[in-house]
Design an enzyme around this catalytic site. Structure first.
Site, PDB file in Angstrom:
ATOM      1  N   LYS A 122       0.832  -1.205   0.000  1.00  0.00           N
ATOM      2  CA  LYS A 122       0.000   0.000   0.000  1.00  0.00           C
ATOM      3  C   LYS A 122       0.866   1.255   0.000  1.00  0.00           C
ATOM      4  CE  LYS A 122      -2.936   0.880   3.646  1.00  0.00           C
ATOM      5  NZ  LYS A 122      -2.897   2.298   4.045  1.00  0.00           N
ATOM      6  N   SER A 123       1.879   1.291   0.847  1.00  0.00           N
ATOM      7  CA  SER A 123       2.727   2.493   0.930  1.00  0.00           C
ATOM      8  C   SER A 123       3.438   2.750  -0.393  1.00  0.00           C
ATOM      9  CB  SER A 123       3.783   2.328   2.030  1.00  0.00           C
ATOM     10  OG  SER A 123       3.179   2.327   3.288  1.00  0.00           O
TER      11      SER A 123
ATOM     12  N   GLN B 173       4.817   9.509   6.781  1.00  0.00           N
ATOM     13  CA  GLN B 173       3.955  10.343   5.935  1.00  0.00           C
ATOM     14  C   GLN B 173       4.403  11.796   5.996  1.00  0.00           C
ATOM     15  OE1 GLN B 173      -0.056   9.587   7.226  1.00  0.00           O
ATOM     16  NE2 GLN B 173      -0.033   7.488   6.454  1.00  0.00           N
TER      17      GLN B 173
ATOM     18  N   ASP C 121       1.930  -0.582  12.053  1.00  0.00           N
ATOM     19  CA  ASP C 121       0.607  -1.065  11.637  1.00  0.00           C
ATOM     20  C   ASP C 121       0.334  -2.486  12.114  1.00  0.00           C
ATOM     21  OD1 ASP C 121       0.077   1.348  10.384  1.00  0.00           O
ATOM     22  OD2 ASP C 121       0.900   0.685   8.463  1.00  0.00           O
TER      23      ASP C 121
ATOM     24  N   ARG D  60      -8.420  13.064  11.981  1.00  0.00           N
ATOM     25  CA  ARG D  60      -6.978  12.813  12.163  1.00  0.00           C
ATOM     26  C   ARG D  60      -6.151  14.091  12.028  1.00  0.00           C
ATOM     27  NH1 ARG D  60      -5.421   7.484   8.966  1.00  0.00           N
ATOM     28  NH2 ARG D  60      -3.574   7.722  10.284  1.00  0.00           N
TER      29      ARG D  60
ATOM     30  N   ARG E 258       2.804   5.840  -3.378  1.00  0.00           N
ATOM     31  CA  ARG E 258       3.924   6.690  -3.818  1.00  0.00           C
ATOM     32  C   ARG E 258       4.157   6.577  -5.321  1.00  0.00           C
ATOM     33  NH1 ARG E 258       4.301   5.791   1.450  1.00  0.00           N
ATOM     34  NH2 ARG E 258       5.442   7.242   2.802  1.00  0.00           N
TER      35      ARG E 258
END
Ligand code: S3P
Length: 424
Positions: A13-14, A161, A309, A116, A18
């Protein structure tokens, strides 16, 4: 029921976020294979397209054309709305990219993302000269981009992030100088690795990362590695369920992502890792085999970013382990999709686990024989929902998990994969 077999989780996912978002600052064309099919990455893709980016589905993957900073003219309303839905990574990385883009961009999110914190990213971008506002620290975040200057910024939080947002803004610094980010603890290095891979100028010296302005150049093809954070649910399941043995193939094995494997190993599971390639980041397979009851472990503050995570599923492992497990300084979990410290305590607590929050530490006393409530509630937090599914499997019980639709945020195929590994 044991978990047995080999599987490939969805694209990381990361990295997937990107690959798409960096293409806004890149020229060239790239076929991305193995991109994550999750909702969060779909949010990045929608924003990419809303900014004029071209991406077309092909049989082998997604063909992305670099926007090369040719951001579209502002519509009559004078601003472009970018709906980031549930994805914090989309919102924070985009803010960094748009800080150097002319125009006014309004970044919004769903109810969970709207709670958030965004000042952590707004503040460093303001110091670089961008006009960024938040609503009392939360989304919507309005970025009036244009000219940004290089800067040196010491991160207040160990957040990849925020680091990524500042580095991406630094790629557009108009004074030509390097932007320097000083990390408190090492966090996932995907932004810097990919910038380097796409011919940007970046240098890393311990916790000090420098980036110079410039345009990136996409590669012809890119195979996204599979996501270790998705693999973690089944690999951890294998560590706690007798007779299990699970291999995750083609996963990203960057040190900043596989802290959970090191912890499972310390807790007594049988863990093995094989590297198959190393560029731009290490990739290979990881196998976890049940090796008897686990024992408690101590997780140090500097390890936390490498398993941030995975704390929910590791906390589940700790409830099955003999003795005490302490996760030191995990306060970052309070600002994830839910307050994950509270969600872990309440939901694993509902199963009878002995869990305390002591200051910023999470303390689990094991082992627990699970009791069964009538239902469990993930609070629509995907990582909690998957953790609770594994808890039910380990307890050989089945009760409804409320909010489990959220699993598609990161792993749409989770349920089918769980069934396949249970069949062996
Ligand atoms: C991510 C960084 C982490 C992580 C998130 C993805 C990223 O967040 O929890 O799932 O892709 O950079 P923080 O940077 O806020 O710790």
């Amino acid at each position: 029921m044991p978990l047995r077999g080999r599987f490939t989780p969805p694209g990381d996912k990361s990295v997937s976020h990107r690959l798409i978002l960096l293409s806004l600052l890149a020229k060239g064309e790239m076929l991305v294979r193995g991109l994550s099919d999750c909702e969060d990455v779909a949010s990045s893709l929608k924003c990419f397209r809303a900014l004029g980016g071209k991406a077309t589905e092909e049989q082998d993957g997604l063909r992305v054309t670099g926007l090369d900073r040719n951001f579209p003219p502002m519509p009559e309303s004078g601003e472009i709305d970018l709906e980031c839905e549930n994805s914090g990574t989309t919102m924070r990385l985009l803010a960094g990219i748009l800080a150097g883009a002319p125009g006014r961009y309004v970044l919004t999110g769903d109810a969970q993302l709207s709670r958030r914190p965004m000042e952590r990213v707004a503040e460093p971008l303001r110091l670089m000269g961008a006009k960024v506002s938040t609503m009392a620290g939360k989304p919507p975040m309005v970025v009036e981009g244009g000219k940004v200057n290089s800067s040196e910024y010491a991160l207040k939080d160990a957040s990849a992030q925020v680091k990524g947002a500042v580095l991406l803004a630094g790629l557009s610094a108009s004074d030509g100088g390097p932007t320097v980010v000083l990390e408190r603890a090492s966090t996932r290095a995907h932004t810097e690795r990919l910038v380097d891979f796409f011919k940007g100028r970046v240098s890393v010296d311990g916790l000090r990362i420098s980036i110079w302005p410039g345009t990136l150049v996409l590669k012809d093809t890119f195979l996204a590695p599979a996501d270790p954070s998705s693999a973690a649910f089944f690999l951890t399941g294998a560590a706690i369920i007798p007779d299990s043995k699970v291999t995750a193939e083609n996963i990203l094995l960057s040190p900043g992502r596989i802290g959970f494997l090191r912890v499972l190993d310390r807790m007594g599971a049988n863990v093995s890792i094989t590297l198959t390639s190393d560029t731009p980041e290490p990739v290979g397979e990881a196998t976890v085999e049940y090796a008897g009851p686990l024992k408690g472990a101590e997780i140090a503050p500097e390890e936390v970013p490498s398993l941030i995570d995975e704390v929910p599923v590791l906390a589940l492992a700790a409830t099955r382990a003999e003795g005490r497990t302490v996760f030191r300084k995990v306060d970052e979990l309070r600002i994830k999709e839910t307050d994950r410290l509270m969600s872990i305590r309440h939901q694993l607590g509902a199963l009878g686990a002995r869990i305390k929050i002591e200051g910023d530490d999470l303390v689990v006393e094991g082992p627990t024989s699970f009791i069964m409530p009538e239902s469990l509630d993930s609070g629509s937090d995907h990582r909690l929902a998957m953790t609770l599914s594994l808890a039910l499997l380990a307890a050989k019980r089945n009760v409804p998990i409320l909010g489990s639709g959220s699993i598609s945020v990161s792993y749409p195929g989770f349920g089918a994969q769980l069934e396949a590994l249970c069949r062996g």
